[in-house]
Design a protein around this motif. Structure first.
Motif, PDB file in Angstrom:
ATOM      1  N   ILE A 185      13.899   3.871 -11.683  1.00 33.72           N
ATOM      2  CA  ILE A 185      12.452   4.034 -11.834  1.00 33.72           C
ATOM      3  C   ILE A 185      11.752   2.681 -11.773  1.00 33.72           C
ATOM      4  O   ILE A 185      10.705   2.520 -11.130  1.00 33.72           O
ATOM      5  CB  ILE A 185      12.135   4.754 -13.150  1.00 33.72           C
ATOM      6  N   SER A 217       6.471  11.847 -16.066  1.00 34.94           N
ATOM      7  CA  SER A 217       6.751  12.640 -14.872  1.00 34.94           C
ATOM      8  C   SER A 217       6.316  14.080 -15.110  1.00 34.94           C
ATOM      9  O   SER A 217       6.521  14.634 -16.200  1.00 34.94           O
ATOM     10  CB  SER A 217       8.243  12.585 -14.532  1.00 34.94           C
ATOM     11  N   GLU A 272       9.540  13.802 -19.157  1.00 31.30           N
ATOM     12  CA  GLU A 272       9.385  14.580 -17.935  1.00 31.30           C
ATOM     13  C   GLU A 272       9.036  16.008 -18.351  1.00 31.30           C
ATOM     14  O   GLU A 272       9.761  16.630 -19.117  1.00 31.30           O
ATOM     15  CB  GLU A 272      10.669  14.569 -17.101  1.00 31.30           C
ATOM     16  N   ILE A 331       4.557  11.175 -10.645  1.00 28.26           N
ATOM     17  CA  ILE A 331       4.889  10.129 -11.608  1.00 28.26           C
ATOM     18  C   ILE A 331       3.593   9.361 -11.852  1.00 28.26           C
ATOM     19  O   ILE A 331       2.997   8.812 -10.910  1.00 28.26           O
ATOM     20  CB  ILE A 331       5.991   9.186 -11.101  1.00 28.26           C
TER      21      ILE A 331
END
Length: 487
Positions: A386, A413, A271, A228
């Motif tokens: 998050i 991510s 992501e 991350i």
């Protein structure tokens, strides 16, 4: 006639034709009619012509040096690749404002008539009054592109330690890192410099004592590298950094990354799942191919970059490389060299100038097939989790760069893993070697005239006998024979 004297050439040839193992030649000396002898002569000439025709075709095929391509797939343990990532923003805005490099940004702001107060973290920026901007004319037709190149040149004038001071630190860049479910930190990364993106981080780290990477025994996202990252858009450079995200390249462990040419840009708010499968290409060098087996360059891109750098150094009298071993006194390129650098790039692209040595692909290329998927991240209902994780991270490093609205503006991510534990090898091998040429050559001789190696030896023996016969004395006629002729 003396037995030591020269024999008639016809007798030698007749003896050879009668005893040779080659088919058809003996038919020319048999006591057959002239028509049969003529027929066999035509057959022999036709067979000889076909042999010559076929042999020339075989030689031409051999000279082309054809190759076959074989593909093999091996299921085995694999070495995890190097993953290099760079923030698309090379220098922190708040740090750049303390140095002379910020005059590039101020000049663009004045050209666009946009006050720098519109951007965050510019409180420490020097006033434009500190610089002598008699005008804001640029040297090229693209002021924004010119400014980006000029800023890169200014950035390259810093030492490596100096860049570490003004660039984003690892602790603020990597919020979370796990490899195979185990946490990783800055000790697992190597810091490198890229002339386009500044400081970059490579996982796993490679030292003199570490010559092998991490072996992977299982495929899938659970056994890969999960990150991350925080790009911190509040610190992005105005007018210089054009997009928000990171530049990432997956390459063979220990090899040099080429972020501009081979990297891929990943956006914030997503992501990205990247499943990789290694592929090894093995090509044949000269005379079967054109690949470079000298070992001078790691890849064709290294050769191309070295070529461009040499052309710039020779034509513009400056260098873009931080460490110049050949000529340490060569000055770093600056704003005054931008028109020359752009001209060199254009002329090289158009083919007007070329390198002294043609760049060729290396004979061994290690690459990765990638399966990339992207989803919006974080999901609305996952966003609180998050933000909780980010707040814990921010407390540890005593930083406050997030609020309740900007997680998708700053975070992304990444998950890099092996999609399957298999190594695909694509290898070239010679398709027609000299042994095959000899075999086909013998096949043609045997097909048309039944000639073998021993038959060729008989021909060599014939040439030897003819040559030896030439050096023998001519036969002498005795005086008694002359008297008998007179009588």
């Amino acid at each position: 006639m003396s037995s030591q004297g020269r024999a008639p050439t016809k007798n030698i040839l007749t003896n050879f034709a009668s005893n040779t193992s080659a088919h058809g030649i003996s038919k020319l000396t048999d006591k057959n009619g002239i028509l049969l002898k003529l027929m066999w002569l035509l057959l022999l000439l036709g067979a000889t012509g076909m042999i010559v025709y076929q042999v020339f075709g075989l030689i031409n095929q051999y000279k082309r040096r054809p190759v076959n391509t074989q593909t093999s797939i091996e299921n085995t343990q694999l070495t995890f690749p190097s993953v290099t990532m760079c923030n698309l923003n090379p220098v922190l805005n708040s740090e750049a404002s303390k140095y002379n490099m910020y005059h590039v940004i101020e000049r663009v702001a004045k050209y666009l008539n946009v006050p720098l107060s519109d951007f965050t973290n510019t409180d420490a920026a020097p006033s434009s009054d500190n610089y002598n901007f008699s005008d804001v004319n640029f040297q090229t037709d693209d002021p924004l592109d010119e400014s980006i190149l000029e800023f890169q040149l200014e950035m390259q004038s810093f030492s490596f330690d100096g860049l570490e001071e003004i660039s984003q630190k690892f602790e603020s860049f990597v919020i979370s890192c796990t490899f195979g479910g185990v946490d990783c930190d800055n000790g697992n990364f190597t810091v490198t410099f890229d002339q386009d993106y500044g400081l970059c981080y490579t996982f796993p780290s490679k030292s003199e004592n570490q010559t092998q990477g991490n072996f992977i025994f299982n495929a899938g996202p659970l056994y890969g590298l999960k990150l991350i990252l925080n790009v911190d858009q509040n610190e992005y450079l105005p007018f210089i950094t054009t997009s928000a995200g990171v530049r990432l390249q997956i390459h063979e462990f220990g090899s040099r990354p080429y972020m501009l040419e081979l990297g891929q840009s990943l956006s914030t708010g997503f992501e990205t799942q990247i499943g990789v499968k290694p592929v090894v290409y093995k090509r044949q060098p000269h005379p079967y191919g054109t690949c470079d087996d000298s070992g001078k360059y790691e890849s064709v891109l290294e050769c191309e970059r070295n070529c461009l750098a040499t052309l710039i150094e020779d034509s513009c009298g400056c260098t873009r490389q931080q460490q110049q071993e050949d000529d340490p006194d060569l000055e770093m390129c600056g704003s005054k060299n931008i028109p020359c650098i752009k001209d060199i790039i254009k002329e090289k692209q158009s083919g007007k100038i070329k390198c002294d040595v043609a760049c060729r692909s290396t004979c061994r290329v290690y690459d990765f097939q990638k399966q990339v998927s992207m989803t919006r991240w974080p999901a609305n209902h996952y966003d609180p989790a998050i933000k909780f994780k980010v707040r814990k991270w921010a407390e540890n490093f005593k930083t406050d760069v997030f609020n309740d609205e900007n997680s998708r503006d700053n975070l992304l991510s990444i998950n890099v893993y092996f999609s399957e534990l298999s190594l695909q090898t694509i290898e070239e091998e010679p398709a027609y070697e000299f042994a095959s040429l000899l075999s086909d050559f013998g096949g043609q001789l045997g097909l048309w005239m039944g000639i073998s190696v021993l038959s060729i030896c008989e021909v060599l023996e014939l040439f030897y006998l003819l040559m030896a016969n030439c050096f023998k004395p001519r036969p002498r006629v005795s005086s008694s024979s002359v008297t008998d002729l007179k009588s």
